[in-house]
Scaffold this active site. Structure first.
Site, PDB file in Angstrom:
ATOM      1  N   PHE A   1     -47.483  -9.673  -8.318  1.00 18.64           N
ATOM      2  CA  PHE A   1     -48.566 -10.750  -8.510  1.00 18.64           C
ATOM      3  C   PHE A   1     -49.164 -10.611  -7.383  1.00 18.64           C
ATOM      4  CE2 PHE A   1     -44.296 -13.547  -9.027  1.00 18.64           C
ATOM      5  CZ  PHE A   1     -44.441 -13.879 -10.301  1.00 18.64           C
TER       6      PHE A   1
ATOM      7  N   TRP B   1     -54.393  -0.230 -22.042  1.00 14.48           N
ATOM      8  CA  TRP B   1     -53.532  -0.586 -23.467  1.00 14.48           C
ATOM      9  C   TRP B   1     -53.525  -0.136 -24.534  1.00 14.48           C
ATOM     10  CZ3 TRP B   1     -53.259  -3.151 -27.864  1.00 14.48           C
ATOM     11  CH2 TRP B   1     -51.629  -4.219 -27.850  1.00 14.48           C
TER      12      TRP B   1
ATOM     13  N   LYS C   1     -42.814 -14.560 -18.896  1.00 10.96           N
ATOM     14  CA  LYS C   1     -43.378 -14.398 -18.217  1.00 10.96           C
ATOM     15  C   LYS C   1     -42.966 -12.218 -19.347  1.00 10.96           C
ATOM     16  CE  LYS C   1     -44.273 -10.935 -14.419  1.00 10.96           C
ATOM     17  NZ  LYS C   1     -43.926  -9.595 -14.854  1.00 10.96           N
TER      18      LYS C   1
ATOM     19  N   THR D   1     -48.921  -2.268 -16.502  1.00  7.90           N
ATOM     20  CA  THR D   1     -49.333  -1.897 -17.508  1.00  7.90           C
ATOM     21  C   THR D   1     -50.789  -0.979 -16.894  1.00  7.90           C
ATOM     22  OG1 THR D   1     -49.262  -3.674 -18.854  1.00  7.90           O
ATOM     23  CG2 THR D   1     -51.106  -1.388 -20.025  1.00  7.90           C
TER      24      THR D   1
ATOM     25  N   ARG E   1     -40.226  -1.222 -10.128  1.00  6.71           N
ATOM     26  CA  ARG E   1     -39.317  -2.475 -10.096  1.00  6.71           C
ATOM     27  C   ARG E   1     -38.250  -2.439 -11.477  1.00  6.71           C
ATOM     28  NH1 ARG E   1     -41.702  -7.878  -8.447  1.00  6.71           N
ATOM     29  NH2 ARG E   1     -43.748  -7.268 -10.038  1.00  6.71           N
TER      30      ARG E   1
ATOM     31  N   ALA F   1     -41.815 -11.477  -6.033  1.00  4.77           N
ATOM     32  CA  ALA F   1     -43.043 -11.820  -4.939  1.00  4.77           C
ATOM     33  C   ALA F   1     -43.506 -12.926  -4.294  1.00  4.77           C
ATOM     34  CB  ALA F   1     -44.031 -10.424  -5.179  1.00  4.77           C
TER      35      ALA F   1
ATOM     36  N   PHE G   1     -60.163  -6.070 -22.369  1.00  5.50           N
ATOM     37  CA  PHE G   1     -59.809  -6.704 -23.603  1.00  5.50           C
ATOM     38  C   PHE G   1     -61.046  -6.600 -24.473  1.00  5.50           C
ATOM     39  CE2 PHE G   1     -56.598  -8.394 -20.548  1.00  5.50           C
ATOM     40  CZ  PHE G   1     -55.450  -8.285 -21.193  1.00  5.50           C
TER      41      PHE G   1
ATOM     42  N   LYS H   1     -50.804  -5.697 -14.802  1.00  6.30           N
ATOM     43  CA  LYS H   1     -50.643  -4.883 -12.988  1.00  6.30           C
ATOM     44  C   LYS H   1     -49.884  -3.950 -13.788  1.00  6.30           C
ATOM     45  CE  LYS H   1     -48.725  -6.795  -9.234  1.00  6.30           C
ATOM     46  NZ  LYS H   1     -47.733  -7.965 -10.398  1.00  6.30           N
TER      47      LYS H   1
END
Length: 556
Positions: A301, A409, A105, A73, A94, A273, A381, A71
């Protein structure tokens, strides 16, 4: 393949003064923290108030999985794509917490060629905001015990102290502790526990306060305990709010960084979150809206947690109105929600995709309930197949959403240009009809039930005896008209992290309810959610090191 930290360290960064100048921020407004990061001064923020707001774009996602949905990224790649299209874009994100950074994470600086840099600084200590919040929180905790030691003039009931100490680290041993074991001189014996800084009320206050005076008012309203008559005792009554303000003064100034594509990024505040409200600071978002024509922000999230709290808490309190929502999904996550184990997600499986896509469907419906137009961003991906991509695209179009496959990415902003064009077209052609989900004057239980049934898809809620008692007390004390912040697992639409996809036929169990009066919301604890996470069996910390040149390695 290069790692995220290798890509970030090899990138050619511009002095932060150049990034500020590009955004129209004058040199005198900056307080430098080295060459590549700075805080934006209070006096300059005050000059922005009369300027026109840009467009606000919220990035959210489906329920997260261990594979990661990207998210942040996507948020960074979208902002860089808008910049490449000639738009004046600003990010508002954030700050990372050290808990996830050293846990499961990892950091929160994006990934690949869609990152905020310097990523090591951002993920580790940064400009000290988290430390300031931790110190202010624990100063208040120390003041409570000091007040008890010196006579307890306020008549605080030691068994009803609700203010907890915090630290910015995952440490399960601090979930339940006993303090004051050294006799009278060291404070009365009582049970206590720590919360992680990202879930503390000071963090929520920090992120929701509009200015310094609002900060003072919110800190003063914090309920720290109840007296023997059952009445709330506030931080203002302990006379340390001024000292807490002194600790938070510099931290309250938003931080300016840059993306790999040179887009200005305001990074400020970091509430989780799942156990907090999951949005960056109101101050940073408002400043970004004045500085840029398009602002990309995110809510943590899935749309069941971060996006709901963004819409119902942050936007309502700050008077914000999102113009578009980007909903991030991945083929891997959808197959995982369809029952495929993590080690088989790279193999084409259309049946599992069809089964798991119900999770995406529910989050589309969730965002539609707020009246905000949606673009689904498929974070691509290399293992995704053409058949899988085509299936998701067709599904999104059938559900009234624009669709874009993003390769940010691997390709940075260039891999998000189609997404940026879809977002711009949505903003220009479909006006937002944003509205909150519920009315504040509804009873607390009804507001919780509304979120559980309409956002999670539950049949209803089950209130424990403790929760019913707490709700009755809070409504009697005048806290019944506040918005709701539900603490729930992020991995499922239910309060059971193992129920994936789009479950039906379930209820949400609310085990307790308490007020964060300074933040301005009521927190409902559901399932087995906890406020102090623990480290995994093999934490990310075991892979982080510093080489002989002083460069950090292993951070992701």
């Amino acid at each position: 393949m290069k790692s995220d930290i290798e890509i970030a360290q090899e990138a050619e960064k511009k002095p932060i003064g150049e990034i500020a100048a590009k955004a129209g921020i004058p040199e005198e407004a900056l307080e430098y923290y080295g060459k590549y990061k700075a805080k934006i001064g209070e006096s300059y923020l005050n000059t922005l108030k009369d300027k026109k707001d840009g467009k606000l774009i919220l990035v959210t996602a489906i329920n997260p999985t261990a594979a990661g949905e990207g998210k942040t990224t996507i948020s960074i790649g979208l902002a860089d794509a808008l910049t490449l299209l000639g738009k004046k874009a600003v990010l508002a994100l954030r700050e990372p917490s050290l808990g996830p950074c050293f846990g499961v994470k990892g950091g929160a600086a994006g990934g690949g060629y869609s990152q905020v840099v310097p990523m090591e600084d951002l993920n580790l200590h940064f400009t000290g905001d988290f430390h300031a919040i931790t110190s202010a929180n624990n100063l208040l905790a120390a003041a409570i015990d000091n007040h008890l030691h010196f006579g307890n003039k306020l008549g605080i009931d030691p068994t009803r102290i609700v203010w907890k100490r915090c630290m910015d680290m995952n440490d399960r041993a601090l979930r339940s502790i006993t303090i004051g074991l050294g006799g009278h001189a060291n404070g009365p014996v009582r049970e206590d526990h720590f919360v992680i800084t990202a879930a503390s009320e000071i963090m929520a206050i920090f992120c929701l306060a509009s200015d310094m005076e609002d900060l003072r008012a919110r800190l003063s309203r914090i309920v720290v305990a109840y007296n023997y008559q059952g009445e709330p005792v506030t931080a203002g009554q302990l006379n340390v709010v001024g000292a807490m303000m002194a600790l938070l003064k510099d931290a309250m100034q938003p931080n300016l960084l840059q993306t790999l594509g040179g887009t200005p990024a305001l990074i400020h505040g970091g509430p989780f979150a799942n156990i907090a409200h999951g949005c960056n600071s109101v101050r940073a978002t408002r400043a970004a809206l004045k500085i840029g024509d398009y602002v990309v922000t995110e809510a943590g999230f899935g749309a069941d947690l971060g996006a709901e709290k963004f819409m119902d808490i942050k936007c309502r309190m700050a008077g914000l109105s999102p113009d578009c929502a980007v909903l991030v999904a991945t083929i891997q996550a959808l197959k995982y929600n369809g029952g495929v184990p993590k080690d088989k997600l790279h193999t084409e499986n259309l049946e599992a995709l069809k089964k798991g896509i119900g999770n995406l469907e529910k989050h589309i419906e969730n965002l539609q309930q707020f009246g905000v137009p949606i673009v689904v961003a498929l974070n691509s991906f290399v293992s995704d197949t053409e058949a899988e991509n085509a299936f998701v695209e067709k599904f999104c179009r059938e559900h009234g959403c624009a669709f874009s496959k993003a390769t940010v990415w691997a390709d940075g902003g260039a891999g998000g240009e189609d997404l940026a064009e879809k977002v711009l077209a949505m903003i220009e052609t479909v006006p937002s009809q944003y509205h909150p989900l519920y009315d504040l004057d509804q009873p607390i239980a009804d507001k919780i039930r509304t979120i559980a049934t309409r956002i999670y898809g539950a049949d209803g809620i089950e209130l424990t005896t403790a929760a019913r008692k707490s709700i009755k007390t809070l409504e009697e004390q005048g806290f019944g008209n506040l918005p709701i912040c539900i603490a729930k697992t992020q991995y499922s639409l239910t309060d059971d992290q193992h129920k994936l996809g789009r479950p039906t036929g379930f209820t949400i169990t609310v085990r307790d309810v308490y007020v964060s009066a300074g933040a301005g919301f009521v927190v409902a604890l559901t399932g087995d959610i906890i406020q102090m996470p623990g480290l995994p069996r093999v934490p990310a910390a075991e892979r982080i090191d510093v080489n002989t040149d002083g460069e950090i390695t292993g951070l992701f």
